[in-house]
Write a protein that holds these residues in place. Structure first.
Motif, PDB file in Angstrom:
ATOM      1  N   GLU A   1     -10.084  -9.877   0.106  1.00 29.77           N
ATOM      2  CA  GLU A   1     -10.534  -9.511   1.448  1.00 29.77           C
ATOM      3  C   GLU A   1      -9.746 -10.281   2.502  1.00 29.77           C
ATOM      4  O   GLU A   1      -9.324  -9.721   3.511  1.00 29.77           O
ATOM      5  CB  GLU A   1     -12.026  -9.794   1.604  1.00 29.77           C
ATOM      6  CG  GLU A   1     -12.909  -8.846   0.840  1.00 29.77           C
ATOM      7  CD  GLU A   1     -14.373  -9.219   0.918  1.00 29.77           C
ATOM      8  OE1 GLU A   1     -14.734 -10.123   1.698  1.00 29.77           O
ATOM      9  OE2 GLU A   1     -15.168  -8.603   0.194  1.00 29.77           O
ATOM     10  N   GLY A   2      -9.541 -11.566   2.263  1.00 24.49           N
ATOM     11  CA  GLY A   2      -8.747 -12.383   3.178  1.00 24.49           C
ATOM     12  C   GLY A   2      -7.302 -11.934   3.221  1.00 24.49           C
ATOM     13  O   GLY A   2      -6.655 -11.951   4.269  1.00 24.49           O
ATOM     14  N   ASP A   3      -6.797 -11.495   2.058  1.00 27.10           N
ATOM     15  CA  ASP A   3      -5.418 -11.011   1.990  1.00 27.10           C
ATOM     16  C   ASP A   3      -5.211  -9.793   2.879  1.00 27.10           C
ATOM     17  O   ASP A   3      -4.174  -9.650   3.525  1.00 27.10           O
ATOM     18  CB  ASP A   3      -5.032 -10.655   0.551  1.00 27.10           C
ATOM     19  CG  ASP A   3      -4.860 -11.877  -0.333  1.00 27.10           C
ATOM     20  OD1 ASP A   3      -4.913 -13.011   0.182  1.00 27.10           O
ATOM     21  OD2 ASP A   3      -4.674 -11.684  -1.556  1.00 27.10           O
ATOM     22  N   GLU A   4      -6.215  -8.918   2.921  1.00 29.09           N
ATOM     23  CA  GLU A   4      -6.103  -7.725   3.757  1.00 29.09           C
ATOM     24  C   GLU A   4      -5.979  -8.107   5.229  1.00 29.09           C
ATOM     25  O   GLU A   4      -5.199  -7.502   5.965  1.00 29.09           O
ATOM     26  CB  GLU A   4      -7.298  -6.802   3.523  1.00 29.09           C
ATOM     27  CG  GLU A   4      -7.272  -6.159   2.148  1.00 29.09           C
ATOM     28  CD  GLU A   4      -8.529  -5.373   1.818  1.00 29.09           C
ATOM     29  OE1 GLU A   4      -9.417  -5.256   2.700  1.00 29.09           O
ATOM     30  OE2 GLU A   4      -8.617  -4.887   0.686  1.00 29.09           O
ATOM     31  N   VAL A   5      -6.730  -9.098   5.638  1.00 29.10           N
ATOM     32  CA  VAL A   5      -6.636  -9.576   7.020  1.00 29.10           C
ATOM     33  C   VAL A   5      -5.262 -10.192   7.268  1.00 29.10           C
ATOM     34  O   VAL A   5      -4.619  -9.916   8.283  1.00 29.10           O
ATOM     35  CB  VAL A   5      -7.759 -10.603   7.328  1.00 29.10           C
ATOM     36  CG1 VAL A   5      -7.555 -11.241   8.692  1.00 29.10           C
ATOM     37  CG2 VAL A   5      -9.121  -9.943   7.236  1.00 29.10           C
ATOM     38  N   LEU A   6      -4.794 -11.010   6.321  1.00 22.74           N
ATOM     39  CA  LEU A   6      -3.473 -11.624   6.453  1.00 22.74           C
ATOM     40  C   LEU A   6      -2.378 -10.562   6.509  1.00 22.74           C
ATOM     41  O   LEU A   6      -1.442 -10.664   7.306  1.00 22.74           O
ATOM     42  CB  LEU A   6      -3.205 -12.589   5.292  1.00 22.74           C
ATOM     43  CG  LEU A   6      -3.964 -13.908   5.312  1.00 22.74           C
ATOM     44  CD1 LEU A   6      -3.714 -14.675   4.022  1.00 22.74           C
ATOM     45  CD2 LEU A   6      -3.565 -14.745   6.518  1.00 22.74           C
ATOM     46  N   GLU A   7      -2.494  -9.553   5.671  1.00 23.36           N
ATOM     47  CA  GLU A   7      -1.488  -8.485   5.666  1.00 23.36           C
ATOM     48  C   GLU A   7      -1.472  -7.733   6.995  1.00 23.36           C
ATOM     49  O   GLU A   7      -0.402  -7.419   7.521  1.00 23.36           O
ATOM     50  CB  GLU A   7      -1.746  -7.526   4.503  1.00 23.36           C
ATOM     51  CG  GLU A   7      -1.403  -8.136   3.160  1.00 23.36           C
ATOM     52  CD  GLU A   7      -1.878  -7.299   1.976  1.00 23.36           C
ATOM     53  OE1 GLU A   7      -2.562  -6.273   2.181  1.00 23.36           O
ATOM     54  OE2 GLU A   7      -1.560  -7.689   0.835  1.00 23.36           O
ATOM     55  N   ALA A   8      -2.641  -7.453   7.549  1.00 20.53           N
ATOM     56  CA  ALA A   8      -2.709  -6.772   8.843  1.00 20.53           C
ATOM     57  C   ALA A   8      -2.094  -7.640   9.939  1.00 20.53           C
ATOM     58  O   ALA A   8      -1.354  -7.142  10.796  1.00 20.53           O
ATOM     59  CB  ALA A   8      -4.163  -6.431   9.183  1.00 20.53           C
ATOM     60  N   THR A   9      -2.390  -8.933   9.896  1.00 15.23           N
ATOM     61  CA  THR A   9      -1.805  -9.858  10.871  1.00 15.23           C
ATOM     62  C   THR A   9      -0.289  -9.904  10.713  1.00 15.23           C
ATOM     63  O   THR A   9       0.452  -9.896  11.705  1.00 15.23           O
ATOM     64  CB  THR A   9      -2.405 -11.269  10.699  1.00 15.23           C
ATOM     65  OG1 THR A   9      -3.817 -11.187  10.869  1.00 15.23           O
ATOM     66  CG2 THR A   9      -1.835 -12.244  11.712  1.00 15.23           C
ATOM     67  N   GLY A  10       0.169  -9.940   9.477  1.00 14.32           N
ATOM     68  CA  GLY A  10       1.611  -9.951   9.215  1.00 14.32           C
ATOM     69  C   GLY A  10       2.282  -8.686   9.699  1.00 14.32           C
ATOM     70  O   GLY A  10       3.364  -8.735  10.301  1.00 14.32           O
TER      71      GLY A  10
END
Length: 110
Positions: free
Chosen positions: A50-59
């Motif tokens: 779930e955190g990865d999805e947020v990081l990917e969107a930010t990236g």
């Protein structure tokens, strides 16, 4: 034709270049964080995902901003920075203060 801006273009160029550096550092940190997730516990792995999805969107947002900043630096180099790419009118100082990489005046952006 370069717009007549109160803030010198050199100052805006420096700010855009600094923002590129900041985004590069942020993207590198995001990549490092994404690469570090190797948890074998399913519950923790799900939370990390779930955190990865947020990081990917930010990236992805950072990558899009980098493209826009590089385009703005190109307009600075060719002398068209501060002029709307669509209608040719000057982009207001206030708009460039908010979105220094914008290629469009407020009217054309709507």
């Amino acid at each position: 034709m370069q717009a007549n801006l109160t803030t010198p273009v050199a100052t805006r160029k420096t700010a855009l270049e600094q923002r590129l550096i900041e985004l590069g550092v942020r993207l590198e940190a995001i990549e490092d964080e994404l690469d570090s997730h190797q948890n074998r516990d399913w519950e923790e792995l799900a939370t990390e995902r779930e955190g990865d999805e947020v990081l990917e969107a930010t990236g992805n947002a950072g990558k899009a901003e980098i493209i826009q900043i590089r385009a703005a630096l190109g307009r600075i180099a060719d002398g068209s920075y501060g002029t709307c790419a669509r209608c040719g009118e000057p982009i207001t100082e206030a708009r460039l203060d908010l979105i220094p990489w914008t290629p469009l005046c407020r009217s054309c952006a709507q």
